[in-house]
Design an enzyme around this catalytic site. Structure first.
Site, mmCIF file in Angstrom:
data_model
loop_
_atom_site.group_PDB
_atom_site.id
_atom_site.type_symbol
_atom_site.label_atom_id
_atom_site.label_comp_id
_atom_site.label_asym_id
_atom_site.label_seq_id
_atom_site.Cartn_x
_atom_site.Cartn_y
_atom_site.Cartn_z
ATOM 1 N N LYS A 278 -3.244 59.270 88.483
ATOM 2 C CA LYS A 278 -2.450 58.045 88.572
ATOM 3 C C LYS A 278 -2.730 57.118 87.406
ATOM 4 O O LYS A 278 -1.804 56.580 86.780
ATOM 5 C CB LYS A 278 -2.738 57.303 89.883
ATOM 6 C CG LYS A 278 -1.768 56.163 90.134
ATOM 7 C CD LYS A 278 -2.349 55.053 90.977
ATOM 8 C CE LYS A 278 -3.214 54.134 90.146
ATOM 9 N NZ LYS A 278 -3.613 52.899 90.871
ATOM 10 N N ASP A 297 1.141 56.249 93.605
ATOM 11 C CA ASP A 297 0.094 55.681 94.449
ATOM 12 C C ASP A 297 0.653 55.561 95.861
ATOM 13 O O ASP A 297 1.714 56.106 96.167
ATOM 14 C CB ASP A 297 -0.387 54.341 93.900
ATOM 15 C CG ASP A 297 0.712 53.279 93.904
ATOM 16 O OD1 ASP A 297 1.857 53.579 94.317
ATOM 17 O OD2 ASP A 297 0.429 52.129 93.500
#
Length: 415
Positions: A278, A297
């Site tokens: 991420k 996320d």
């Protein structure tokens, strides 16, 4: 003491450029978790650090206004980042200029850099930072034609666009985001700059500092110092990542990732301590010119499940590498090569601070027919090719209006 500039006090010390709010909204773009250096210092006025200088930005419907302040030390050389924003802009123009600071004004006046020779460079820096050569209106039309949910949300969230940040600032800011929230990340980044960055100027008792250099972050004493400042386990990741970059690659390595393919750049970033998929995707999207990167996320995962009926691995409780890849591929197939930009609009709309705006979008919900079903407007298909990588996760009951976006992006100055 110098004060933060306010446009209503007079436009003499301000510069302006044409830019409509439909192409850029400062309140959404600067507060949605891309950069953590900007604050709303007066209503509608945003002050932050860019390119080694302090700026205040504000806007009217068709105009972006900017005010640049003097640095305290007019002889200060750049850090080992070499003012990457100015360098990247100058590389485009094959020119070599340096920032120079004008003499200070009277004590209560804003400090300003207003020399004619800097005006062109200032505007180029803003265009580069906000990527104003990418026309959001064209992108929204393409995404809306392929995705009715996006079209519905984007009617209210126009002007959310991706920043092109300094890669060092972006990387180390996002290392601080692990298990964190925006306001706390802002505080950590502020403390990092106050402790290790070069001082720039002081406005209304607020001190502004440049982002620390790689060499400052890599010092062996930094981990303990950052732990004392409340960084916890992130302190080790910051020091070790900076040291690894300098020892194994050199100070220009991060900027060099802009010139290689997205997946290669992401994998290179993931070799750094504290950088997972991420964070790597955030850095790729927000500083390394990889518009196809889609950071996944919990917000984005919920958006995929709630709004797009994404059903792959529906029972799992955490985001795995496979889930990350599959959701990213799903959105790349739906939105095309600028999928990361589209995702940022929906991410912004999902933040609590912008829920009042989102409620405005809900007021524009499609009317229902006699059977209680929503009347869906057909989405127009587009015909320009795009590319995506990998496979798409399983879907259930995907709305008929979600077509594959095949986007042709026009790049030209915003007028």
């Amino acid at each position: 003491m110098a004060k933060h500039a306010v446009l209503s006090s007079g436009s003499k010390m301000w510069r302006s450029m044409s830019c409509s709010k439909s192409e850029l909204r400062l309140d959404l773009t600067l507060a949605c978790g891309q950069s953590f250096r900007w604050r709303e210092t007066t209503e509608g006025h945003w002050t932050g650090v860019m390119g080694g200088r302090v700026w205040t930005l504000t806007q009217t419907d068709e105009t972006l206004w900017y005010h640049v302040y003097n640095n305290q030390d007019t002889q200060k050389e750049g850090s080992d980042r070499k003012r990457r924003y100015s360098v990247s802009v100058l590389d485009k123009n094959t020119a070599e200029k340096r920032f120079k600071c004008a003499p200070e004004k009277e004590e209560d006046e804003p400090l300003a850099v207003s020399s004619v020779q800097n005006r062109e460079l200032d505007e180029e820096m803003l265009r580069d930072y906000f990527q104003l050569d990418v026309r959001m209106g064209d992108l929204h039309k393409e995404w809306g034609a392929a995705d009715c949910h996006f079209k519905h949300i984007a009617e209210v969230f126009k002007g959310v666009r991706m920043l092109r940040q300094d890669p060092t600032e972006c990387l180390f800011s996002f290392i601080c985001t692990s298990n964190n929230h925006i306001s706390r990340i802002q505080g950590m980044v502020d403390r990092l700059c106050q402790a290790l960055g070069s001082p720039l100027c002081q406005l209304d008792q607020t001190s502004y500092h440049d982002f620390p250099s790689l060499s400052a972050l890599a010092d062996s004493s930094i981990e303990a110092r950052l732990r004392d400042l409340g960084f916890g386990y992130r302190a080790r990741f910051i020091q070790q990542s900076a040291k690894q970059i300098l020892d194994n690659h050199g100070p220009q390595w991060l900027e060099g990732l802009r010139s290689i393919p997205y997946l290669e750049a992401r994998d290179a970033l993931r070799t750094l301590p504290g950088v997972g998929t991420k964070v790597a995707d955030c850095v790729c999207l927000m500083s390394l010119d990889k518009p196809e990167a889609v950071p996944v996320d919990t917000h984005v995962w919920q958006i995929a499940k709630r709004d797009y009926k994404y059903a792959a691995n529906n029972g799992q409780k955490s985001i795995t590498e496979k889930l990350n890849r599959d959701i990213g591929d799903f959105f790349r197939k739906l939105w095309g090569p600028y999928a990361g930009w589209a995702q940022s609009v929906l991410f912004c709309s999902d933040l609590k601070k912008f829920q009042s705006l989102k409620e405005m979008a809900h007021l524009k919900q499609p009317v229902k027919d006699e059977d209680g079903e929503e009347e869906k407007m057909p989405c127009k298909k587009t015909k320009v090719k795009t590319e995506c990588t990998g496979t798409v996760g399983n879907l259930k009951a995907k709305p008929a209006c979600h077509k594959k976006a095949k986007i042709s992006v026009k790049k030209e100055p915003v007028m």
